[in-house]
Write a protein that holds these residues in place. Structure first.
Motif, PDB file in Angstrom:
ATOM      1  N   ILE A   1      -1.964  37.773 -27.493  1.00 31.81           N
ATOM      2  CA  ILE A   1      -2.884  37.751 -26.348  1.00 31.81           C
ATOM      3  C   ILE A   1      -3.714  39.033 -26.321  1.00 31.81           C
ATOM      4  O   ILE A   1      -4.934  38.999 -26.142  1.00 31.81           O
ATOM      5  N   ILE A   2      -3.065  40.168 -26.533  1.00 32.44           N
ATOM      6  CA  ILE A   2      -3.774  41.454 -26.530  1.00 32.44           C
ATOM      7  C   ILE A   2      -4.812  41.492 -27.654  1.00 32.44           C
ATOM      8  O   ILE A   2      -5.943  41.937 -27.453  1.00 32.44           O
ATOM      9  N   GLN A   3      -4.440  41.013 -28.845  1.00 33.50           N
ATOM     10  CA  GLN A   3      -5.351  41.037 -29.986  1.00 33.50           C
ATOM     11  C   GLN A   3      -6.598  40.199 -29.753  1.00 33.50           C
ATOM     12  O   GLN A   3      -7.679  40.544 -30.227  1.00 33.50           O
ATOM     13  N   CYS A   4      -6.464  39.092 -29.052  1.00 31.68           N
ATOM     14  CA  CYS A   4      -7.597  38.176 -28.885  1.00 31.68           C
ATOM     15  C   CYS A   4      -8.434  38.442 -27.641  1.00 31.68           C
ATOM     16  O   CYS A   4      -9.494  37.856 -27.484  1.00 31.68           O
ATOM     17  N   ALA A   5      -7.967  39.287 -26.738  1.00 30.14           N
ATOM     18  CA  ALA A   5      -8.749  39.613 -25.544  1.00 30.14           C
ATOM     19  C   ALA A   5      -9.962  40.437 -25.962  1.00 30.14           C
ATOM     20  O   ALA A   5      -9.927  41.122 -26.979  1.00 30.14           O
ATOM     21  N   PRO A   6     -11.060  40.371 -25.221  1.00 38.68           N
ATOM     22  CA  PRO A   6     -11.294  39.657 -23.968  1.00 38.68           C
ATOM     23  C   PRO A   6     -11.579  38.172 -24.191  1.00 38.68           C
ATOM     24  O   PRO A   6     -11.996  37.764 -25.277  1.00 38.68           O
ATOM     25  N   PHE A   7     -11.342  37.409 -23.151  1.00 41.29           N
ATOM     26  CA  PHE A   7     -11.522  35.961 -23.203  1.00 41.29           C
ATOM     27  C   PHE A   7     -12.819  35.561 -22.528  1.00 41.29           C
ATOM     28  O   PHE A   7     -13.265  36.211 -21.588  1.00 41.29           O
TER      29      PHE A   7
ATOM     30  N   ASN B   1      -5.482  36.173 -12.103  1.00 48.55           N
ATOM     31  CA  ASN B   1      -4.038  36.385 -12.260  1.00 48.55           C
ATOM     32  C   ASN B   1      -3.448  35.012 -12.556  1.00 48.55           C
ATOM     33  O   ASN B   1      -3.342  34.175 -11.664  1.00 48.55           O
ATOM     34  N   ILE B   2      -3.072  34.780 -13.805  1.00 48.73           N
ATOM     35  CA  ILE B   2      -2.667  33.444 -14.227  1.00 48.73           C
ATOM     36  C   ILE B   2      -1.434  33.536 -15.127  1.00 48.73           C
ATOM     37  O   ILE B   2      -1.261  34.517 -15.851  1.00 48.73           O
ATOM     38  N   THR B   3      -0.580  32.545 -15.053  1.00 51.44           N
ATOM     39  CA  THR B   3       0.568  32.456 -15.946  1.00 51.44           C
ATOM     40  C   THR B   3       0.341  31.289 -16.885  1.00 51.44           C
ATOM     41  O   THR B   3       0.028  30.181 -16.439  1.00 51.44           O
ATOM     42  N   ILE B   4       0.458  31.560 -18.188  1.00 48.73           N
ATOM     43  CA  ILE B   4       0.245  30.527 -19.191  1.00 48.73           C
ATOM     44  C   ILE B   4       1.544  30.293 -19.966  1.00 48.73           C
ATOM     45  O   ILE B   4       2.439  31.143 -19.966  1.00 48.73           O
TER      46      ILE B   4
ATOM     47  N   GLN C   1      -3.139  39.366 -16.135  1.00 48.59           N
ATOM     48  CA  GLN C   1      -4.015  39.889 -15.091  1.00 48.59           C
ATOM     49  C   GLN C   1      -5.286  40.346 -15.792  1.00 48.59           C
ATOM     50  O   GLN C   1      -5.226  41.148 -16.722  1.00 48.59           O
ATOM     51  N   MET C   2      -6.411  39.794 -15.339  1.00 52.25           N
ATOM     52  CA  MET C   2      -7.666  40.033 -16.058  1.00 52.25           C
ATOM     53  C   MET C   2      -8.792  40.512 -15.150  1.00 52.25           C
ATOM     54  O   MET C   2      -8.823  40.207 -13.958  1.00 52.25           O
ATOM     55  N   ALA C   3      -9.700  41.239 -15.773  1.00 53.06           N
ATOM     56  CA  ALA C   3     -10.934  41.653 -15.118  1.00 53.06           C
ATOM     57  C   ALA C   3     -11.951  40.524 -15.256  1.00 53.06           C
ATOM     58  O   ALA C   3     -11.778  39.605 -16.055  1.00 53.06           O
ATOM     59  N   LYS C   4     -13.009  40.617 -14.497  1.00 53.58           N
ATOM     60  CA  LYS C   4     -14.032  39.570 -14.493  1.00 53.58           C
ATOM     61  C   LYS C   4     -14.706  39.395 -15.864  1.00 53.58           C
ATOM     62  O   LYS C   4     -15.212  38.327 -16.171  1.00 53.58           O
ATOM     63  N   ASP C   5     -14.655  40.416 -16.718  1.00 53.72           N
ATOM     64  CA  ASP C   5     -15.254  40.302 -18.053  1.00 53.72           C
ATOM     65  C   ASP C   5     -14.297  39.656 -19.065  1.00 53.72           C
ATOM     66  O   ASP C   5     -14.619  39.556 -20.242  1.00 53.72           O
ATOM     67  N   GLY C   6     -13.116  39.225 -18.613  1.00 45.73           N
ATOM     68  CA  GLY C   6     -12.157  38.560 -19.491  1.00 45.73           C
ATOM     69  C   GLY C   6     -11.194  39.493 -20.191  1.00 45.73           C
ATOM     70  O   GLY C   6     -10.327  39.057 -20.943  1.00 45.73           O
ATOM     71  N   SER C   7     -11.326  40.801 -19.934  1.00 43.44           N
ATOM     72  CA  SER C   7     -10.389  41.758 -20.528  1.00 43.44           C
ATOM     73  C   SER C   7      -9.107  41.816 -19.695  1.00 43.44           C
ATOM     74  O   SER C   7      -9.081  41.425 -18.520  1.00 43.44           O
ATOM     75  N   LEU C   8      -8.044  42.293 -20.298  1.00 42.36           N
ATOM     76  CA  LEU C   8      -6.762  42.414 -19.603  1.00 42.36           C
ATOM     77  C   LEU C   8      -6.757  43.695 -18.786  1.00 42.36           C
ATOM     78  O   LEU C   8      -7.199  44.742 -19.249  1.00 42.36           O
ATOM     79  N   THR C   9      -6.235  43.620 -17.554  1.00 45.30           N
ATOM     80  CA  THR C   9      -6.109  44.816 -16.720  1.00 45.30           C
ATOM     81  C   THR C   9      -4.691  45.354 -16.741  1.00 45.30           C
ATOM     82  O   THR C   9      -4.427  46.421 -16.205  1.00 45.30           O
TER      83      THR C   9
ATOM     84  N   ILE D   1      -7.737  29.494 -22.553  1.00 44.09           N
ATOM     85  CA  ILE D   1      -7.127  30.726 -23.020  1.00 44.09           C
ATOM     86  C   ILE D   1      -6.294  30.442 -24.263  1.00 44.09           C
ATOM     87  O   ILE D   1      -6.379  31.167 -25.248  1.00 44.09           O
ATOM     88  N   SER D   2      -5.497  29.383 -24.223  1.00 48.20           N
ATOM     89  CA  SER D   2      -4.656  29.041 -25.376  1.00 48.20           C
ATOM     90  C   SER D   2      -5.491  28.830 -26.632  1.00 48.20           C
ATOM     91  O   SER D   2      -5.119  29.270 -27.719  1.00 48.20           O
ATOM     92  N   ARG D   3      -6.614  28.149 -26.484  1.00 43.12           N
ATOM     93  CA  ARG D   3      -7.485  27.895 -27.628  1.00 43.12           C
ATOM     94  C   ARG D   3      -8.041  29.202 -28.181  1.00 43.12           C
ATOM     95  O   ARG D   3      -8.172  29.382 -29.393  1.00 43.12           O
ATOM     96  N   GLN D   4      -8.354  30.141 -27.313  1.00 47.10           N
ATOM     97  CA  GLN D   4      -8.901  31.419 -27.753  1.00 47.10           C
ATOM     98  C   GLN D   4      -7.828  32.334 -28.356  1.00 47.10           C
ATOM     99  O   GLN D   4      -8.139  33.196 -29.173  1.00 47.10           O
ATOM    100  N   VAL D   5      -6.575  32.148 -27.975  1.00 49.26           N
ATOM    101  CA  VAL D   5      -5.474  32.944 -28.525  1.00 49.26           C
ATOM    102  C   VAL D   5      -5.031  32.407 -29.882  1.00 49.26           C
ATOM    103  O   VAL D   5      -4.504  33.145 -30.712  1.00 49.26           O
ATOM    104  N   GLN D   6      -5.275  31.134 -30.146  1.00 47.76           N
ATOM    105  CA  GLN D   6      -4.774  30.477 -31.354  1.00 47.76           C
ATOM    106  C   GLN D   6      -5.089  31.216 -32.656  1.00 47.76           C
ATOM    107  O   GLN D   6      -4.201  31.378 -33.485  1.00 47.76           O
TER     108      GLN D   6
END
Length: 95
Positions: free
Chosen positions: A67-73, A86-89, A29-37, A1-6
């Motif tokens: 994080i919002i700008q780079c979603a979905p992951f 549901n993850i804390t980074i 908190q994310m959906a299975k498609d990597g988007s934020l819920t 996730i960090s690499r994708q947010v960079q």
């Protein structure tokens, strides 16, 4: 996730001296498609001191924005349940 947010984090302007020493714990908190819920939630920060304390709230806001700008992951499906659903980074401004 960090690499994708960079890439999104690299576009953020540092708000002031020492702000890049602040580490924010952000719950996702994310959906299975990597988007934020839900909107990313600031769970706490470390590295805040007398020099950068006035930037702490702004750093948390900038972390959520990146994080919002780079979603979905793109994340492995098999690690969704009990993993990144549901993850804390930890997030730190570049620099």
């Amino acid at each position: 996730i960090s690499r994708q947010v960079q890439p999104c984090a690299n576009r953020i302007t540092n708000p002031g001296p020492g702000a890049n020493r602040i580490r924010s714990r952000i719950n996702l908190q994310m959906a299975k498609d990597g988007s934020l819920t839900a909107r990313p939630k600031l769970m706490g920060q470390s590295g805040v001191d007398d020099e950068n304390g006035r930037y702490a709230q702004r750093v948390g806001e900038l972390a959520a924005a990146a994080i919002i700008q780079c979603a979905p992951f793109e994340l492995p499906d098999e690690l969704y349940e009990g993993g990144w659903k549901n993850i804390t980074i930890n997030y730190k401004l570049p620099g």
